[in-house]
Design an enzyme around this catalytic site. Structure first.
Site: not given
Length: 362
Positions: A142, A184, A245, A241, A236, A248, A120, A252, A226, A265
């Site tokens: 993330k 990026e 993206n 935030r 987000e 993306h 956990r 993606h 960032k 990527h």
């Protein structure tokens, strides 16, 4: 050494940036003698850096295990993260253990996800070794795994306790991987900082040749941008935030359609940002001259500005409709309104999206 703090209250953590950090005991100060650690890496990175980290930690009295995973985006899966869980359980790692992500974005995501779930939640440290992971994926908590139906669809928000950026790792990075990270860097300029975009235009050749002074400033500034975003919008929830993206949703779709790892990527994001810019231009949001500056900078960085030849415009839509930002079959996209400024726009017309993609096909 450059040092920044990601300010998240009790979850705040440092980002340390310098050359030759990995054999410095001070950099691992959260760890104490007698504690357990597990280095998670891949075979390409293991022989370069694992030995020096392991030696330093053992000198500190820290217990060190390691696991070597297969290398590549196609291995960012539930099956592979289960290998980490099995290794931790077989070695009887307690809840006080610390996982150490040694590698690029794939290793960072796998390790962060495992840390968020094992017993956990256990601590983890990011040691990013690629340019892309140093300026982006290692910061902000993330974590994500891929699914055959979509990239990064399984994941958590889970912050590391430290990010250690050793610039020496860039010296062993293949050129294609290095150029991928520049996508990026350019993204930060487009969405947040016009002056930085202009600086990148002026210094792109120095960046491409990894000039130490230039690349150090570049990495630090991206980390600063960032860190500020994360401090305001960790998960987000308020929309800030989500600007990170940009491109993306399109990118993606490329990665998922072609198969993970076929395009890197950053390569997919580069083409995706151009598609986003074309979309913004078509709806009257972005002027043509700004679009051309964006396209030209990606070209100078040896990055694609067109989608893959194997894909048609309609191939993108099935993947884009599953994107995490999409709701009720409406296309919701991060789009630039000018260089240095972007926003999140909802219910973009499907015909406009198709038209923008078609303008970016080979």
């Amino acid at each position: 050494m450059e040092k920044l703090i990601v300010k998240l209250g009790s979850k705040s953590y440092p980002i340390s940036i310098a050359s030759g950090l990995l054999n410095s005991k001070n950099i691992y100060s959260p760890l104490k003698s007698g504690e357990y650690t597990m280095i998670v890496t891949n075979k390409d990175i293991h022989h370069l850096y694992a030995k020096i980290i392991k030696s330093t930690l053992i000198q500190m009295g820290v217990k060190v295990d390691e696991i070597i995973l297969p290398n590549g985006e196609q291995y960012k899966t539930l099956d592979v993260v289960n290998i980490i869980f099995t290794a931790l359980l077989r070695k009887n790692h307690p809840r006080s253990t610390t996982l150490i992500a040694l590698g690029g974005g794939v290793i960072g995501d796998l390790t962060g996800f495992a840390a968020s779930c094992y017993k956990r939640g256990v601590r983890f440290i990011q040691i990013p070794t690629s340019l892309l992971s140093q300026i982006d994926s290692s910061i902000g908590g993330k974590t994500a795994l891929n699914h055959p139906l979509g990239k990064n669809m399984i994941g958590t928000f889970y912050q590391p306790i430290s990010v250690i950026i050793d610039l020496n790792s860039l010296k062993t990075l293949p050129s294609r991987q290095f150029f991928s990270g520049i996508a990026e860097i350019i993204k930060y300029g487009i969405i947040l900082d016009y002056n930085f975009f202009c600086w990148i235009e002026k210094n792109i050749n120095y960046i491409l040749h990894c000039d130490e002074k230039i690349i150090t400033y570049c990495i630090r500034h991206c980390c600063e941008l960032k860190a500020k975003i994360i401090a305001k919008d960790e998960k987000e929830t308020n929309g800030e935030r989500i600007l990170l993206n940009l491109g993306h949703t399109f990118g993606h779709a490329i990665e998922t359609e072609l198969g993970y790892g076929f395009w890197l990527h950053g390569e997919a994001v580069s083409a995706g940002i151009v598609m986003a810019a074309k979309t913004a231009e078509l709806i009257g949001l972005l002027n043509f001259n700004d679009t051309e500056r964006i396209v030209n900078l990606f070209k100078k960085a040896h990055l694609p500005t067109k989608g893959p030849a194997k894909m048609h415009a309609k191939d993108y839509l099935a993947h884009m409709i599953r994107d995490k930002k999409t709701e009720k079959n409406k296309f919701n996209l991060v789009l630039p309104s000018s260089i240095g400024k972007a926003g999140f726009y909802t219910d973009i017309n499907k015909k406009i999206v198709l038209q923008a993609i078609n303008q970016c096909l080979l």
